[in-house]
Design a protein around this motif. Structure first.
Motif, PDB file in Angstrom:
ATOM      1  N   TRP A  36     -35.176  16.180  30.046  1.00 47.99           N
ATOM      2  CA  TRP A  36     -34.110  15.208  29.796  1.00 47.99           C
ATOM      3  C   TRP A  36     -33.820  14.937  28.323  1.00 47.99           C
ATOM      4  CZ3 TRP A  36     -30.128  13.962  32.418  1.00 47.99           C
ATOM      5  CH2 TRP A  36     -30.154  14.110  33.783  1.00 47.99           C
ATOM      6  N   PRO A  37     -34.808  14.797  27.434  1.00 38.79           N
ATOM      7  CA  PRO A  37     -34.445  14.574  26.021  1.00 38.79           C
ATOM      8  C   PRO A  37     -33.618  15.717  25.434  1.00 38.79           C
ATOM      9  CG  PRO A  37     -36.731  14.016  26.364  1.00 38.79           C
ATOM     10  CD  PRO A  37     -36.251  14.649  27.631  1.00 38.79           C
ATOM     11  N   GLY A  38     -33.939  16.940  25.825  1.00 36.76           N
ATOM     12  CA  GLY A  38     -33.165  18.081  25.345  1.00 36.76           C
ATOM     13  C   GLY A  38     -31.748  18.110  25.881  1.00 36.76           C
ATOM     14  N   LEU A  39     -31.530  17.536  27.045  1.00 35.30           N
ATOM     15  CA  LEU A  39     -30.186  17.494  27.623  1.00 35.30           C
ATOM     16  C   LEU A  39     -29.368  16.321  27.081  1.00 35.30           C
ATOM     17  CD1 LEU A  39     -31.040  18.267  31.352  1.00 35.30           C
ATOM     18  CD2 LEU A  39     -30.041  19.809  29.667  1.00 35.30           C
ATOM     19  N   LEU A  40     -30.019  15.212  26.812  1.00 39.56           N
ATOM     20  CA  LEU A  40     -29.305  14.016  26.356  1.00 39.56           C
ATOM     21  C   LEU A  40     -29.010  14.015  24.860  1.00 39.56           C
ATOM     22  CD1 LEU A  40     -31.037  11.194  28.413  1.00 39.56           C
ATOM     23  CD2 LEU A  40     -28.770  12.152  28.728  1.00 39.56           C
ATOM     24  N   ASP A  41     -29.871  14.621  24.066  1.00 36.34           N
ATOM     25  CA  ASP A  41     -29.685  14.575  22.611  1.00 36.34           C
ATOM     26  C   ASP A  41     -28.354  15.148  22.128  1.00 36.34           C
ATOM     27  OD1 ASP A  41     -31.993  13.201  22.127  1.00 36.34           O
ATOM     28  OD2 ASP A  41     -33.177  14.983  21.677  1.00 36.34           O
ATOM     29  N   PRO A  42     -27.912  16.307  22.614  1.00 38.15           N
ATOM     30  CA  PRO A  42     -26.622  16.819  22.142  1.00 38.15           C
ATOM     31  C   PRO A  42     -25.441  15.923  22.526  1.00 38.15           C
ATOM     32  CG  PRO A  42     -27.866  18.577  23.173  1.00 38.15           C
ATOM     33  CD  PRO A  42     -28.599  17.305  23.444  1.00 38.15           C
ATOM     34  N   VAL A  43     -25.614  15.087  23.539  1.00 41.47           N
ATOM     35  CA  VAL A  43     -24.546  14.185  23.960  1.00 41.47           C
ATOM     36  C   VAL A  43     -24.590  12.892  23.143  1.00 41.47           C
ATOM     37  CG1 VAL A  43     -23.663  12.826  25.895  1.00 41.47           C
ATOM     38  CG2 VAL A  43     -24.500  15.136  26.276  1.00 41.47           C
ATOM     39  N   LEU A  44     -25.767  12.339  22.966  1.00 42.92           N
ATOM     40  CA  LEU A  44     -25.905  11.042  22.306  1.00 42.92           C
ATOM     41  C   LEU A  44     -25.880  11.114  20.782  1.00 42.92           C
ATOM     42  CD1 LEU A  44     -28.650   9.388  24.524  1.00 42.92           C
ATOM     43  CD2 LEU A  44     -26.196   9.009  24.581  1.00 42.92           C
ATOM     44  N   ALA A  45     -26.449  12.157  20.205  1.00 40.10           N
ATOM     45  CA  ALA A  45     -26.581  12.219  18.752  1.00 40.10           C
ATOM     46  C   ALA A  45     -25.233  12.192  18.015  1.00 40.10           C
ATOM     47  CB  ALA A  45     -27.394  13.437  18.352  1.00 40.10           C
ATOM     48  N   ALA A  47     -22.412  10.875  18.971  1.00 37.30           N
ATOM     49  CA  ALA A  47     -21.842   9.544  19.124  1.00 37.30           C
ATOM     50  C   ALA A  47     -22.553   8.523  18.256  1.00 37.30           C
ATOM     51  CB  ALA A  47     -21.898   9.116  20.591  1.00 37.30           C
ATOM     52  N   LEU A  48     -23.868   8.588  18.230  1.00 39.53           N
ATOM     53  CA  LEU A  48     -24.633   7.655  17.376  1.00 39.53           C
ATOM     54  C   LEU A  48     -24.393   7.959  15.900  1.00 39.53           C
ATOM     55  CD1 LEU A  48     -28.015   7.414  19.285  1.00 39.53           C
ATOM     56  CD2 LEU A  48     -26.274   5.656  19.042  1.00 39.53           C
TER      57      LEU A  48
END
Length: 54
Positions: A36-45, A47-48
């Motif tokens: 999950w961290p590998g999947l979420l990071d490209p989406v969240l980073a 934007a943040l």
């Protein structure tokens, strides 16, 4: 920082170290926590990053 943590978890050596110490009945849950961290990071980073720069 989140991308670094996600990238480090996805490295095969780190993944093998975690999987070797995991009991068989917990294997699916641990693999999910590693993925999950590998999947979420490209989406969240991005934007943040945009939020921090504005």
């Amino acid at each position: 920082m989140l991308q670094g943590i996600g990238g480090a978890i996805m490295v095969p050596v780190g993944r093998l170290a975690v999987l070797r110490t995991t009991r068989k009945q917990d294997l699916l849950r641990v693999i999910a926590w590693l993925t999950w961290p590998g999947l979420l990071d490209p989406v969240l980073a991005p934007a943040l990053g945009g939020l921090f720069t504005t």
